[in-house]
Design a protein around this motif. Structure first.
Motif, PDB file in Angstrom:
ATOM      1  N   ARG A   1      38.732  35.726  53.423  1.00 47.34           N
ATOM      2  CA  ARG A   1      37.916  36.537  52.371  1.00 47.34           C
ATOM      3  C   ARG A   1      38.267  35.897  50.970  1.00 47.34           C
ATOM      4  O   ARG A   1      39.288  35.590  50.714  1.00 47.34           O
TER       5      ARG A   1
ATOM      6  N   ILE B   1      38.331  36.145  46.867  1.00 47.92           N
ATOM      7  CA  ILE B   1      38.704  37.321  45.829  1.00 47.92           C
ATOM      8  C   ILE B   1      38.384  36.826  44.743  1.00 47.92           C
ATOM      9  O   ILE B   1      37.849  35.900  44.169  1.00 47.92           O
ATOM     10  N   ALA B   2      37.387  37.872  44.097  1.00 50.76           N
ATOM     11  CA  ALA B   2      36.708  37.853  42.882  1.00 50.76           C
ATOM     12  C   ALA B   2      38.042  37.198  41.692  1.00 50.76           C
ATOM     13  O   ALA B   2      39.045  37.970  41.656  1.00 50.76           O
TER      14      ALA B   2
ATOM     15  N   GLU C   1      37.973  38.295  38.836  1.00 54.56           N
ATOM     16  CA  GLU C   1      38.091  39.236  38.057  1.00 54.56           C
ATOM     17  C   GLU C   1      39.488  39.905  38.394  1.00 54.56           C
ATOM     18  O   GLU C   1      40.352  40.326  37.785  1.00 54.56           O
ATOM     19  N   GLU C   2      39.521  39.963  39.917  1.00 50.20           N
ATOM     20  CA  GLU C   2      40.816  40.576  40.501  1.00 50.20           C
ATOM     21  C   GLU C   2      42.021  39.558  40.082  1.00 50.20           C
ATOM     22  O   GLU C   2      43.268  40.086  40.151  1.00 50.20           O
ATOM     23  N   ILE C   3      41.740  38.258  40.060  1.00 55.78           N
ATOM     24  CA  ILE C   3      42.947  37.220  39.785  1.00 55.78           C
ATOM     25  C   ILE C   3      43.438  37.282  38.389  1.00 55.78           C
ATOM     26  O   ILE C   3      44.422  37.408  38.186  1.00 55.78           O
TER      27      ILE C   3
ATOM     28  N   GLY D   1      41.947  39.388  36.123  1.00 56.40           N
ATOM     29  CA  GLY D   1      41.455  40.658  35.163  1.00 56.40           C
ATOM     30  C   GLY D   1      42.463  41.423  34.540  1.00 56.40           C
ATOM     31  O   GLY D   1      42.580  41.885  33.627  1.00 56.40           O
TER      32      GLY D   1
END
Length: 66
Positions: free
Chosen positions: A57, A59-60, A62-64, A66
């Motif tokens: 999957r 990973i956005a 923003e997650e990385i 953010g």
């Protein structure tokens, strides 16, 4: 010829000649490592294939970051 001898010879050069030596050395460090590029290409292909199959999957951003 040892590294120390090469360095001593380089230090005796004129400034313009030193520049050419330094420029050549830096350029040689910037050359791509073909074997390493091949390994990363294969890894990228595996990851892309796994992502497209759904077994990996994403990973956005923003997650990385953010």
């Amino acid at each position: 010829m040892s590294t120390r001898e090469v360095l001593e010879m380089a230090m005796a050069l004129k400034p313009e000649e030193k520049f050419l030596v330094v420029e050549g050395l830096l350029k040689s460090l910037d050359e791509p490592d073909r074997k390493l590029e091949e390994i990363w290409f294969e890894e990228a292909e595996k990851r892309l294939h796994a992502y497209r199959k759904g077994s990996l999957r994403g990973i956005a951003m923003e997650e990385i970051f953010g």
